[in-house]
Design an enzyme around this catalytic site. Structure first.
Site, PDB file in Angstrom:
ATOM      1  N   ILE A 483       0.826  -1.215   0.000  1.00 28.87           N
ATOM      2  CA  ILE A 483       0.000   0.000   0.000  1.00 28.87           C
ATOM      3  C   ILE A 483       0.856   1.258   0.000  1.00 28.87           C
ATOM      4  CG2 ILE A 483      -1.944  -1.191   1.072  1.00 28.87           C
ATOM      5  CD1 ILE A 483      -1.239   0.188   3.714  1.00 28.87           C
ATOM      6  N   GLY A 486       6.446  -0.291   0.935  1.00 28.54           N
ATOM      7  CA  GLY A 486       7.695  -0.936   0.540  1.00 28.54           C
ATOM      8  C   GLY A 486       7.673  -2.443   0.735  1.00 28.54           C
ATOM      9  N   SER A 525      -0.228  -2.561  11.024  1.00 30.36           N
ATOM     10  CA  SER A 525       1.243  -2.701  11.028  1.00 30.36           C
ATOM     11  C   SER A 525       1.671  -4.158  11.017  1.00 30.36           C
ATOM     12  CB  SER A 525       1.855  -2.002  12.264  1.00 30.36           C
ATOM     13  OG  SER A 525       1.502  -0.648  12.303  1.00 30.36           O
ATOM     14  N   GLY A 714       4.379   0.563  10.460  1.00 32.24           N
ATOM     15  CA  GLY A 714       3.462   1.474   9.758  1.00 32.24           C
ATOM     16  C   GLY A 714       2.813   2.505  10.648  1.00 32.24           C
ATOM     17  N   GLU A 715       2.331   2.076  11.796  1.00 34.08           N
ATOM     18  CA  GLU A 715       1.557   2.975  12.640  1.00 34.08           C
ATOM     19  C   GLU A 715       2.328   3.649  13.781  1.00 34.08           C
ATOM     20  OE1 GLU A 715      -1.080  -0.266  12.466  1.00 34.08           O
ATOM     21  OE2 GLU A 715      -2.848   1.004  12.431  1.00 34.08           O
TER      22      GLU A 715
END
Lengths: 764, 309
Positions: A483, A486, A525, A714-715
């Site tokens: 998304i 990577g 995540s 991610g988060e």
């Protein structure tokens, strides 16, 4: 040998049991000390050039021959009943292929039509009608020709107002309760008690690629290109709504321009596009414009929070009480604001009470660490106030109350290096070595700190295949999505590392249900921690097969062979053959390795952690606030790719700065109309707004997570940014700001001790 | 915000579009041809220069011109030159041209400073000074510098040219002094005397946004340090760009010290006419900011003026 295992799987703090099929034997865990050659190194993104040059094909780039454009007419009112609707003029416009309203939506032929097209619209942006036309311009012309008469109804958009209305009890969800220990006893033991209230605003995702789908049919098989975080969720929703088996549906999301939680399933744009394409026998494209995106696809919830913390004079926290209101819009979910209050500190007595409040706004949805961003702002701001009351260094107070076991379950953490992260961050920002506050004319610079906790351990089910082709090239197949984080690059590194083949020889194919390789949604995540081990296992299987084949072809014991840099070596270090030669000699044979994510280990709590330090500069005459530096130190387990790690942290930190300083949905409290649904008025940070960001990590060995020792990233980077800035601002101006975002006027008013006049426009 | 209010008024609630209504497009090769077209189609036509205000408004369908007359093929409207005590700027000169012009940097640096804080690089590369002034957005930055410099606008119509003083130019929100059938051709700025300085300070929520408030200041000091000229223009704090006349009066004929600066800044807060705006702040806040910005801009302009003597 197939084996079924029952295992506990977490998603954003919610646990469920999953049965998963695993193959092969457990692999020896990787760690930063494993001497890895490709994993742990900074590899530029494998798809970077494609993205920069525009050759990467996103959903928005899908244009098919004969394609029809769908466009929704959306309600201008937050709450209204349609008393009259006449689409005849629009239907007569040349180039229009159909207009659908609640009156004829059933003829579109999907299950939930009556839920999408309603006579009573309940938020601004709710669907009123659909136009199908030969191009978007004609579609917009047609929208204007649909005659609609509305009977406006009173909208309710403010949760605080609703809590006070006897007539609106049905709009209140909850309370959702959590309690441990004895709260009253905890406060009775406290020498010092701080009580603070906070407000956080609704934030809009503003993915660079708006929500959208392009659907077409090949016979009775449906193909949908869609911008999504979960191709499988989209597929099952389409199967249900259209009444066709999943095997006849292919969902593709090859490149994806951001989701941040807002794209976990099929939207009405997806289902309607598929149904309309079936009806017309032509491809149908529905992609939302920016205003639709910002009115109708969800948001981070607005919250009101009351925090009470008690502590002994020496700083030990004895009790934490959080009460929160969550504006869930029409029918959203109550994000767990209580996460940080429950999990951050070693505190025996904690109570969390959360109320969801339904309003005439679009349903709230997940947004990058939902609940934790809002809750951490309140908790970490209050903890900072506690430090002031105790006359303690705020960092020392955090270290003093450090939780060494998960305070909720009393389980051990799989690993936790937050202490090291705090110390590293303190060093980098000069917490002890530089003055905390510096005055320079009208400007003041100051520093603040906040901690963050999140999930991101991942888990099964997640499956992958690794194919080694006749020329030694590798294809990794999964149906997970990249998304924008990577994922492609990281999975290629993992496969190359395990196989002993060059990184450049690996191609990753993902985002396509046709592989049937079940993968979790890309959120929480968890993508890397779920998919990475599955890819490694598949690569391991492929490697074993290669060695087996080499052993038989060359008559060498398999145990005496290894693969390095594309070649098979004997134990004496001499080259046996290249992988390409081996397979080429077998008549262009290709090897398929299969891999599954192993079950989660029992008894460990897998969390990610961050220590975030901000240095801000305040112009005391204008109230403008600039974040000069933000040091973000993470414990996310082993880092697979320091470059993509850096991108994730920078992106999260910038988004956190936007949340702290600029972003916020402004709603007119009377009409329920959103004042800033566009990027001219709703401000998202750009490069020139951002100061120096220092993303870095502590890298604990973690044998209890998965075969890679990785956790998500991610988060975590967004969570502690707003409180770190808030605490720095407090240090600078001597006044606590309790409402986000910190607009220039709010900061100015706080400095001058002015109470701004209430207006009908509110951050809701 | 003003744009927002307009959108709101025209469309009612939020019926926002992203594609313009259909229109006919002309690309005349001369200004006379453009003026003929404009006279032919009158109110149904709009003139396109850089397009960074017109096109968004057309996309939002706030404006629905039946005819768009694109000036970009008209030669001779893009120049910055100095002669006879005047600086002449062609209407199609872009912000970028202004920012990088040696004449501007040397003679009227306020203009370069002002152009450099307009929106973002894309807008500055395409947006034109003539387009901005004709658009008359009260949040437009250029207007305040033009007021501070007391520039003149040269408008051309079918019956010839006329010169319009900057004080008469800003008729109302999105309403310039141009009559139907006229096109702004040139901006004429009297070259400031030695001992002049200027500054444009913009307070914005974040880079690229419209101003919360902005102030343009142009001053001239004589040999004794007395102020012989003061021009102050205000952005986004009234129905149009405003001239802060009381503030100017507080300066002219006086030796400017901190006390006088404070007085002028206070006067500017009385000159402005801000309104409440949910995005950028209350009228009170904007008024206070006009004071702060005026003080800071004056300090900067005066320092430049002293240096250039």
């Amino acid at each position: 040998m197939v084996k079924v295992v029952k295992t506990r799987v977490e998603f954003e703090g919610r646990f469920r049991d999953e049965y998963t099929v695993v193959e092969g034997e457990p692999l020896e865990g990787w760690s930063p000390k494993s001497g890895l050659k490709i994993v742990g190194r900074p590899h530029p993104r494998v798809d970077g050039a494609a993205k920069v040059t525009g050759s990467a094909k996103y959903t928005h780039d899908v244009y098919l021959p004969g394609m029809v454009y769908g466009k929704f007419l959306r309600s201008p009112y937050a709450h209204a009943k349609i008393t009259h609707i006449d689409a005849s003029e629009a239907e007569g416009l040349p180039g229009v292929l159909g207009v659908y309203t609640y009156k004829n939506a059933a003829t579109l032929g999907f299950g939930g039509a009556e839920k999408v097209f309603k006579q009573e619209v309940t938020y601004q942006g709710d669907v009123v009608a659909l136009v199908l036309a030969q191009d978007e311009s004609v579609a917009e012309d047609a929208l204007e020709l649909i005659r609609v008469e509305y009977e406006p109804l009173r909208p309710l958009v403010d949760p605080e107002e609703i809590m006070g209305l006897d007539s609106s009890k049905d709009r209140i969800v909850g309370p959702k309760l959590y309690e441990r220990g004895d709260l009253e006893k905890g406060f009775a033991e406290a020498d010092v008690i701080v009580e603070e209230s906070f407000k956080t605003q609704a934030a809009l995702h503003n993915c660079m690629e708006t929500h959208g789908s392009v659907a077409h049919w090949e016979g009775d098989n449906l193909v949908v290109h869609t911008s999504t975080q979960s191709v499988f969720n989209v597929r099952s929703a389409l199967s249900e709504e259209l009444g066709i088996p999943q095997s006849k549906i292919r969902v593709v999301s090859e490149f994806m321009g951001g989701g941040f939680g807002s794209k976990f399933g099929a939207g009405e744009y997806t289902v309607v596009a598929a149904a309309a394409a079936r009806l017309l026998g032509r491809p149908v494209r529905i992609v939302l414009d920016r205003v639709e995106e910002n009115l109708a696809t969800g948001n981070r919830s607005q919250t009101v929070q009351w925090v009470k913390i008690g502590a002994k004079r020496d700083g030990r926290i004895t009790a934490i009480h959080l009460k929160g209101l969550v504006n869930v819009g029409e029918d959203g979910w109550v994000a767990d604001l209580g996460g940080p209050a429950k999990m951050m500190y070693h505190c025996p007595n904690v109570k969390v009470e959360l109320y969801g409040v339904k309003t005439n706004l679009v349903s709230s949805t997940a947004f990058r660490a939902p609940g934790y961003v809002e809750g951490d702002f309140a908790l970490e701001s209050a903890v900072d106030e506690l430090a002031r009351r105790l006359n303690m260094d705020p960092l020392e107070l955090r270290l003093l109350n450090y939780a060494t076991r998960d305070p909720v379950t009393n389980s051990e953490y799989s690993s936790k290096a937050l202490r090291e992260a705090y110390l590293k961050g303190a060093e980098l920002i000069g917490w002890r070595s530089e003055p905390r506050v510096v005055r320079d004319g009208a400007k003041i610079r100051a520093k603040g700190v906040a901690g963050a906790i999140w999930w991101g351990g991942g888990g099964p089910p997640a499956y992958a295949e690794v194919k080694v082709n006749a020329d030694g090239g590798v294809t990794v197949l999964t149906a997970t999505q990249d998304i924008g984080t990577g994922t492609r690059t990281a999975l290629a590194q993992i496969a190359a590392e395990e196989l002993g083949l060059p990184f450049s020889s690996v191609r990753v194919v993902l985002g396509d249900t046709i592989t049937e390789l079940r993968s979790p949604g890309s959120g929480g995540s968890q993508t890397l921690a779920s998919m990475g081990p599955a890819v490694r296992a598949a690569a391991h299987d492929a490697k074993n097969q290669l060695l087996e084949i080499a052993s038989q072809v060359y008559d060498v014991a398999k145990e005496r062979l290894t693969i390095r840099e594309g070649s098979i070596f004997r134990s004496d270090g001499s080259v046996l053959c290249s992988v390409g030669e081996l397979l080429g000699n077998l008549g262009d044979f290709s090897v398929t390795g299969r891999g599954a994510r192993e079950p989660n280990q029992e008894g460990y709590m897998v969390n990610t952690f961050a220590a975030q330090f901000a240095e801000v500069e305040v112009d005391t005459e204008t109230g403008t606030l600039r974040v000069l530096r933000l040091v973000s130190v993470h414990d996310s387990g082993m880092v697979v790719n320091p470059l993509t790690f850096t991108s994730q942290v920078e992106g999260g930190v910038i988004m956190g700065m936007g949340y702290a300083l600029w972003e916020g949905r402004l709603v007119d409290g009377e009409s329920g109309v959103v004042i800033n649904p566009n990027l001219n008025d709703y401000l998202v940070a750009r490069c020139s707004d951002v100061g120096e960001i220092t993303p870095t990590y502590v890298e604990p060995e973690d044998p209890h997570t998965n075969s890679l020792g990785v956790k998500g990233i991610g988060e975590p980077p967004i969570i502690g940014v707003a409180p770190a800035i808030a605490n720095a601002l407090r240090e600078a101006i001597g006044v606590r700001l309790r409402e986000l975002p910190f607009t220039p006027e709010r900061v100015y008013s706080a400095i001058k001790g002015i109470n701004p006049r209430p207006t009908t426009a509110k951050y809701l | 915000m003003e744009t927002f209010i307009l959108v709101f008024k025209v469309l009612g609630f939020g019926d926002l579009c992203l594609y313009p209504a259909s229109f006919e497009y002309y690309a005349p090769a001369s200004l006379d041809e453009a003026i003929d077209l404009l006279n032919k189609h009158r109110e149904e036509a709009r003139v396109l220069a850089g397009g960074h205000s017109l096109i968004p408004m057309m996309k939002l369908r706030v404006l629905r011109p039946a005819y768009v007359i694109d000036l970009n093929r008209v030669k001779g409207l893009k120049y910055i030159e100095e002669k006879g005590g005047e600086i002449r700027i062609g209407a199609l000169t872009t912000y970028y041209d202004v920012i990088t012009s040696d004449i501007v940097k040397r003679r009227v640096p306020i203009l370069a400073e002002c152009a450099s804080v307009v929106a973002d690089p894309q807008v500055r590369n395409w947006g034109t000074i003539g387009g901005s002034l004709s658009h008359c957005d009260p949040s437009g930055d250029m207007g305040s510098s033009i007021l501070a410099l007391r520039a003149k606008m040269v408008a051309k119509g079918s019956s010839g040219e006329r010169v319009i003083e900057s004080d008469d130019w800003f008729v109302g929100s999105f309403q310039s002094a141009l009559k139907t059938g006229e096109i702004l051709r040139e901006i004429v700025i009297p070259t400031p005397k030695p001992g002049s300085g200027g500054a444009y300070l913009k307070l914005e929520r974040k880079a690229g946004d419209y101003a919360i408030a902005a102030v343009g200041v142009q001053v001239t000091l004589d040999g004794s340090g007395s102020c012989t000229y003061a021009g102050i223009g205000l952005t986004a704090v009234g129905p149009t760009n405003l001239r802060a006349k009381k503030a100017e009066q507080a300066l002219v004929g006086r030796k400017v010290d901190d006390r006088v600066i404070e007085e002028a800044a206070r006067a500017a807060t009385e000159d402005c006419r801000p309104t409440d705006d949910p995005l950028r702040g209350s009228a009170e806040y904007k008024r206070a900011m006009v004071g702060v910005l005026t003080k800071r801009a004056l300090n900067k302009a005066l320092a430049d003026a002293k240096r250039s003597r």
